[in-house]
Design a protein around this motif. Structure first.
Motif, PDB file in Angstrom:
ATOM      1  N   PHE A  72      98.062  68.205  89.410  1.00 41.77           N
ATOM      2  CA  PHE A  72      98.829  66.903  88.953  1.00 41.77           C
ATOM      3  C   PHE A  72      98.555  65.332  89.910  1.00 41.77           C
ATOM      4  O   PHE A  72      98.458  66.567  90.819  1.00 41.77           O
ATOM      5  N   LEU A  73      98.281  64.622  89.098  1.00 43.32           N
ATOM      6  CA  LEU A  73      97.672  63.861  89.750  1.00 43.32           C
ATOM      7  C   LEU A  73      98.965  63.095  91.012  1.00 43.32           C
ATOM      8  O   LEU A  73      99.982  62.500  91.282  1.00 43.32           O
ATOM      9  N   PRO A  74      98.531  63.605  92.033  1.00 44.38           N
ATOM     10  CA  PRO A  74      99.764  63.462  93.224  1.00 44.38           C
ATOM     11  C   PRO A  74     100.282  62.187  93.560  1.00 44.38           C
ATOM     12  O   PRO A  74     101.403  61.275  93.231  1.00 44.38           O
ATOM     13  N   SER A  75      99.879  60.791  93.735  1.00 40.73           N
ATOM     14  CA  SER A  75      99.617  60.021  93.573  1.00 40.73           C
ATOM     15  C   SER A  75     100.463  58.607  92.086  1.00 40.73           C
ATOM     16  O   SER A  75     101.444  57.874  92.294  1.00 40.73           O
ATOM     17  N   ASP A  76     100.533  59.516  90.947  1.00 41.66           N
ATOM     18  CA  ASP A  76     100.913  59.255  89.759  1.00 41.66           C
ATOM     19  C   ASP A  76     101.246  59.944  88.931  1.00 41.66           C
ATOM     20  O   ASP A  76     100.653  59.810  87.610  1.00 41.66           O
ATOM     21  N   ASP A 101     109.494  65.864  92.854  1.00 42.44           N
ATOM     22  CA  ASP A 101     108.486  66.701  94.051  1.00 42.44           C
ATOM     23  C   ASP A 101     107.361  66.836  93.040  1.00 42.44           C
ATOM     24  O   ASP A 101     107.079  66.857  91.965  1.00 42.44           O
ATOM     25  N   CYS A 102     106.416  66.303  94.134  1.00 40.23           N
ATOM     26  CA  CYS A 102     104.783  67.087  92.929  1.00 40.23           C
ATOM     27  C   CYS A 102     103.815  67.911  94.255  1.00 40.23           C
ATOM     28  O   CYS A 102     102.632  67.298  95.128  1.00 40.23           O
ATOM     29  N   LYS A 103     103.667  69.137  93.729  1.00 38.55           N
ATOM     30  CA  LYS A 103     102.597  69.745  94.708  1.00 38.55           C
ATOM     31  C   LYS A 103     101.540  70.088  93.518  1.00 38.55           C
ATOM     32  O   LYS A 103     101.743  69.783  91.839  1.00 38.55           O
ATOM     33  N   PRO A 104     100.528  70.673  93.765  1.00 41.09           N
ATOM     34  CA  PRO A 104      98.987  71.146  92.460  1.00 41.09           C
ATOM     35  C   PRO A 104      99.111  71.418  92.009  1.00 41.09           C
ATOM     36  O   PRO A 104      98.609  70.816  90.241  1.00 41.09           O
ATOM     37  N   ASN A 105      99.943  72.268  91.192  1.00 37.04           N
ATOM     38  CA  ASN A 105     100.307  73.214  90.068  1.00 37.04           C
ATOM     39  C   ASN A 105     101.974  72.972  89.813  1.00 37.04           C
ATOM     40  O   ASN A 105     102.123  73.734  88.487  1.00 37.04           O
TER      41      ASN A 105
END
Length: 143
Positions: A72-76, A101-105
């Motif tokens: 997932f694109l962490p900034s957007d 929350d945004c983590k890589p997967n």
């Protein structure tokens, strides 16, 4: 009569229910296509997410495969708009959804679900993966 908590007789707080959504890539490079659904692994295609009327919900997107460097694109990570055509415009024009929350997967958003409407959204990724643009159908809150 509302629910009572065990401490001090105050009404128990209602908590948002969670909806798990699973993403899996088919193909690679420019031919990569996304499957998205409520079962793990998802069926081929993009299943709309139905949010039943009532409380808001946390929607948790689980990225099961996308290839090396695809996260997932962490900034957007998500763009959302109410109604309209796919893909949505960059950013979020809906007050219904926010990223919590945004983590890589794993991407968690909260849908307040106060209005009955369709939310067009796009998930954005790193690693050159194309976006995924399915639909959330909000049931709205109880009147």
């Amino acid at each position: 009569m509302g629910m009572q908590s065990e401490q001090g007789g105050q009404p128990a707080q209602q908590t948002a229910e969670k909806i798990d959504v699973f993403l899996k890539a088919r193909g690679s490079g420019p031919d990569l296509e996304w499957d998205l659904g409520l079962q793990d692994p998802p069926k081929e295609g993009k299943e709309p997410i139905d949010v039943p009327p009532g409380l808001g919900r946390d929607i948790v997107f689980h990225l099961r495969s996308g290839g090396p460097g695809v996260n997932f694109l962490p900034s957007d990570p998500i763009w959302v708009q109410e109604g309209g055509n796919c893909p949505p415009k960059p950013g979020s024009t809906s007050g219904q959804v926010s990223v919590t929350d945004c983590k890589p997967n794993k991407l968690t958003i909260h849908d307040v679900n106060t209005e009955k409407r369709d939310l067009i959204y796009q998930l954005n990724f790193t690693g050159g993966a194309p976006p995924c643009d399915p639909l959330i159908r909000n049931g709205g809150s109880f009147a």
